[in-house]
Each structure stands twice: as structure tokens, then as C-alpha cells.
Design a protein around this motif. Structure first.
Motif, mmCIF file in Angstrom:
data_model
loop_
_atom_site.group_PDB
_atom_site.id
_atom_site.type_symbol
_atom_site.label_atom_id
_atom_site.label_comp_id
_atom_site.label_asym_id
_atom_site.label_seq_id
_atom_site.Cartn_x
_atom_site.Cartn_y
_atom_site.Cartn_z
ATOM 1 N N ALA A 187 -4.800 16.153 11.288
ATOM 2 C CA ALA A 187 -5.370 15.634 12.289
ATOM 3 C C ALA A 187 -5.514 14.643 12.384
ATOM 4 O O ALA A 187 -5.972 13.751 13.760
ATOM 5 C CB ALA A 187 -6.477 16.555 12.599
ATOM 6 N N GLY A 188 -6.110 14.336 11.968
ATOM 7 C CA GLY A 188 -6.751 12.283 11.199
ATOM 8 C C GLY A 188 -5.542 12.020 10.466
ATOM 9 O O GLY A 188 -5.007 11.693 9.647
ATOM 10 N N PRO A 189 -5.818 10.139 9.848
ATOM 11 C CA PRO A 189 -5.249 9.328 9.813
ATOM 12 C C PRO A 189 -5.352 10.011 7.764
ATOM 13 O O PRO A 189 -4.075 9.729 6.965
ATOM 14 C CB PRO A 189 -5.398 8.031 9.381
ATOM 15 N N GLY A 190 -6.283 10.350 7.827
ATOM 16 C CA GLY A 190 -6.242 11.049 6.078
ATOM 17 C C GLY A 190 -7.246 9.811 5.233
ATOM 18 O O GLY A 190 -7.556 9.982 3.919
ATOM 19 N N HIS A 191 -6.891 8.781 5.811
ATOM 20 C CA HIS A 191 -7.502 8.053 4.339
ATOM 21 C C HIS A 191 -8.710 6.658 5.455
ATOM 22 O O HIS A 191 -8.514 6.799 6.463
ATOM 23 C CB HIS A 191 -7.186 6.722 4.493
ATOM 24 N N THR A 192 -9.836 6.910 5.197
ATOM 25 C CA THR A 192 -10.875 5.998 5.631
ATOM 26 C C THR A 192 -10.130 4.261 6.322
ATOM 27 O O THR A 192 -9.731 3.583 5.172
ATOM 28 C CB THR A 192 -12.300 5.531 4.576
ATOM 29 N N GLY A 193 -10.170 4.312 6.997
ATOM 30 C CA GLY A 193 -9.917 3.002 7.681
ATOM 31 C C GLY A 193 -8.160 3.106 8.510
ATOM 32 O O GLY A 193 -7.748 1.206 8.336
ATOM 33 N N TRP A 194 -7.751 3.553 8.069
ATOM 34 C CA TRP A 194 -6.023 3.295 8.372
ATOM 35 C C TRP A 194 -5.909 3.832 9.831
ATOM 36 O O TRP A 194 -7.301 4.671 10.275
ATOM 37 C CB TRP A 194 -5.338 4.840 7.419
ATOM 38 N N VAL A 195 -5.197 3.310 10.319
ATOM 39 C CA VAL A 195 -4.973 3.498 11.599
ATOM 40 C C VAL A 195 -3.491 5.003 12.092
ATOM 41 O O VAL A 195 -2.658 4.896 11.358
ATOM 42 C CB VAL A 195 -4.303 2.300 12.033
ATOM 43 N N ARG A 196 -3.572 5.643 13.048
ATOM 44 C CA ARG A 196 -2.272 6.354 13.441
ATOM 45 C C ARG A 196 -1.607 5.814 14.925
ATOM 46 O O ARG A 196 -2.856 6.032 15.457
ATOM 47 C CB ARG A 196 -2.749 8.100 13.887
ATOM 48 N N VAL A 197 -0.952 6.377 14.504
ATOM 49 C CA VAL A 197 0.197 5.649 15.779
ATOM 50 C C VAL A 197 0.666 6.661 16.051
ATOM 51 O O VAL A 197 2.216 7.426 15.696
ATOM 52 C CB VAL A 197 0.686 4.148 15.739
ATOM 53 N N GLN A 198 1.052 6.869 17.384
ATOM 54 C CA GLN A 198 1.662 7.951 18.201
ATOM 55 C C GLN A 198 1.429 7.227 19.614
ATOM 56 O O GLN A 198 1.183 7.501 19.922
ATOM 57 C CB GLN A 198 1.467 9.564 18.361
ATOM 58 N N VAL A 199 2.927 6.966 20.227
ATOM 59 C CA VAL A 199 3.099 6.689 21.158
ATOM 60 C C VAL A 199 3.969 6.880 22.117
ATOM 61 O O VAL A 199 5.056 8.608 21.985
ATOM 62 C CB VAL A 199 4.340 5.143 21.274
ATOM 63 N N ASP A 200 3.306 7.448 22.690
ATOM 64 C CA ASP A 200 3.878 8.886 24.165
ATOM 65 C C ASP A 200 5.595 8.668 24.525
ATOM 66 O O ASP A 200 5.035 7.425 25.158
ATOM 67 C CB ASP A 200 2.429 8.895 25.837
ATOM 68 N N GLY A 201 6.283 9.229 24.367
ATOM 69 C CA GLY A 201 7.137 9.366 25.655
ATOM 70 C C GLY A 201 8.253 8.635 24.048
ATOM 71 O O GLY A 201 9.528 8.182 24.191
ATOM 72 N N THR A 233 0.826 -1.135 0.476
ATOM 73 C CA THR A 233 -0.155 -0.235 0.025
ATOM 74 C C THR A 233 0.587 1.125 0.244
ATOM 75 O O THR A 233 1.786 1.380 0.708
ATOM 76 C CB THR A 233 -1.019 -0.246 1.178
ATOM 77 N N ALA A 234 0.722 1.886 -0.812
ATOM 78 C CA ALA A 234 1.206 3.645 -0.804
ATOM 79 C C ALA A 234 0.963 4.681 0.205
ATOM 80 O O ALA A 234 0.233 4.101 0.994
ATOM 81 C CB ALA A 234 1.061 3.952 -2.247
ATOM 82 N N GLU A 235 2.197 4.865 0.701
ATOM 83 C CA GLU A 235 2.022 6.456 1.690
ATOM 84 C C GLU A 235 2.267 5.155 3.255
ATOM 85 O O GLU A 235 1.513 5.939 4.567
ATOM 86 C CB GLU A 235 0.746 7.030 1.727
ATOM 87 N N CYS A 236 2.078 4.106 3.199
ATOM 88 C CA CYS A 236 1.764 3.323 4.748
ATOM 89 C C CYS A 236 2.759 3.405 5.571
ATOM 90 O O CYS A 236 3.985 3.330 4.686
ATOM 91 C CB CYS A 236 1.489 1.890 4.190
ATOM 92 N N GLY A 237 2.670 4.305 6.770
ATOM 93 C CA GLY A 237 3.911 4.422 7.265
ATOM 94 C C GLY A 237 3.975 5.633 7.293
ATOM 95 O O GLY A 237 5.499 6.125 8.229
ATOM 96 N N ARG A 238 3.773 6.315 6.357
ATOM 97 C CA ARG A 238 4.242 7.395 6.244
ATOM 98 C C ARG A 238 4.513 8.239 7.470
ATOM 99 O O ARG A 238 3.353 7.853 8.245
ATOM 100 C CB ARG A 238 3.808 8.412 5.711
ATOM 101 N N VAL A 239 4.674 9.700 7.516
ATOM 102 C CA VAL A 239 4.877 10.335 9.029
ATOM 103 C C VAL A 239 3.195 10.897 8.920
ATOM 104 O O VAL A 239 2.980 11.572 7.420
ATOM 105 C CB VAL A 239 5.853 11.678 8.821
ATOM 106 N N ALA A 240 2.869 11.426 9.614
ATOM 107 C CA ALA A 240 1.271 11.746 9.883
ATOM 108 C C ALA A 240 1.291 12.918 9.877
ATOM 109 O O ALA A 240 2.242 14.123 10.082
ATOM 110 C CB ALA A 240 0.287 11.298 11.984
ATOM 111 N N ILE A 241 -0.198 13.486 9.130
ATOM 112 C CA ILE A 241 -0.132 15.148 8.559
ATOM 113 C C ILE A 241 -1.114 15.317 8.699
ATOM 114 O O ILE A 241 -2.686 14.453 8.530
ATOM 115 C CB ILE A 241 0.422 15.161 6.582
#
Length: 138
Positions: free
Chosen positions: A94-108, A84-92
Motif C-alpha cells: 500500500a505504501g512506499p515501504g520506507h520512510t521518506g520514499w516517494v511512490r510514483v504512479q501516473v494515471d494512463g 540506493t538499493a531498490e530505488c525505482g523498484r516496482v511498487a509492492i
């Protein structure tokens, strides 16, 4: 043929010998030198301040040790093959930008927030972010 319990052939006085003791279930003795080799190895690891991690592991984790810091991960691609194109891209945005995609952000974590196409890719991203947690240097 199993070597369990067999002491003959152990390379005494070395870390290799110590590992042979452990694998064979043969107790170490002070006379053979394997225990001293293990103790010396532990002291070397403690003195290096690496906690047993190899230099390659420290580079992969971008660990901060002795005031050093690895490069920023902002432009670092996620090293995982996904069709899948753009999978793992740096988040841009407020949201993942594509329906069904997951945003991963781990505090610390020093790993920036990233967007992934599926749960399995996101699991990889979570593991990567956890590996790159900011570690307090004591």
C-alpha cells in the motif's frame, strides 16, 4: 565566420539543404528544390504513422502504433544510476515501504507504480511514466 544570410554553398534539392536555409536565415524558393524535399519528408513521416518519432524513440516509449504494443514494463528496471538499493523498484503493498520514499504512479501510463528514494529520483520516474503514456491510436 557566420554564414547568416549567405546562400552560396547550400546543397539545394535535399533536406540537408533545407536545414542550411533555415540555419542561415535564407528563404527557400521553389526553384532550389529544398522546399519540395521538406514537403516530401513531411509526407513520408505522416504516411508512416509515427508522427515523426524514430523507431528507437518508439521502442523507448513503448508506444502503441498500428496495433503493436511494446513489452510490459513490469520487470523493466529504471535505467538511472542511483546508489540506493531498490530505488525505482516496482511498487509492492500500500505504501512506499520506507520512510521518506516517494511512490510514483501516473494515471494512463503503461509504466507500473514505482518507489523512489528521493524527490530527484521520483522526478525521473514521473518523466519516464509520462513518456510511456497510453496513446489512443486514431
Amino acid at each position: 565566420m557566420s554564414l547568416k544570410g549567405i546562400e552560396s554553398g547550400i546543397e539545394h534539392g535535399s533536406m540537408h539543404g533545407y536545414r542550411q536555409h533555415v540555419m542561415r536565415g535564407v528563404p527557400t524558393r521553389l526553384e532550389c528544390g529544398c522546399l519540395q524535399a521538406w514537403q516530401a519528408e513531411q509526407q513520408t513521416k505522416a504516411a508512416s504513422g509515427r508522427g515523426g518519432a524514430s523507431s528507437a524513440q518508439l521502442r523507448w516509449n513503448n508506444s502503441e502504433r498500428n496495433g503493436e504494443r511494446g513489452p510490459d514494463n513490469e520487470g523493466t528496471p529504471v535505467h538511472r544510476e542511483c546508489p540506493t538499493a531498490e530505488c525505482g523498484r516496482v511498487a509492492i503493498g500500500a505504501g512506499p515501504g520506507h520512510t521518506g520514499w516517494v511512490r510514483v504512479q501516473v494515471d494512463g501510463s503503461r509504466e507500473p507504480a514505482r518507489d523512489f528514494c528521493s524527490g530527484s529520483c521520483a522526478s525521473y520516474g514521473i518523466a519516464l511514466a509520462e513518456l510511456r503514456m497510453a496513446v489512443a491510436v486514431l
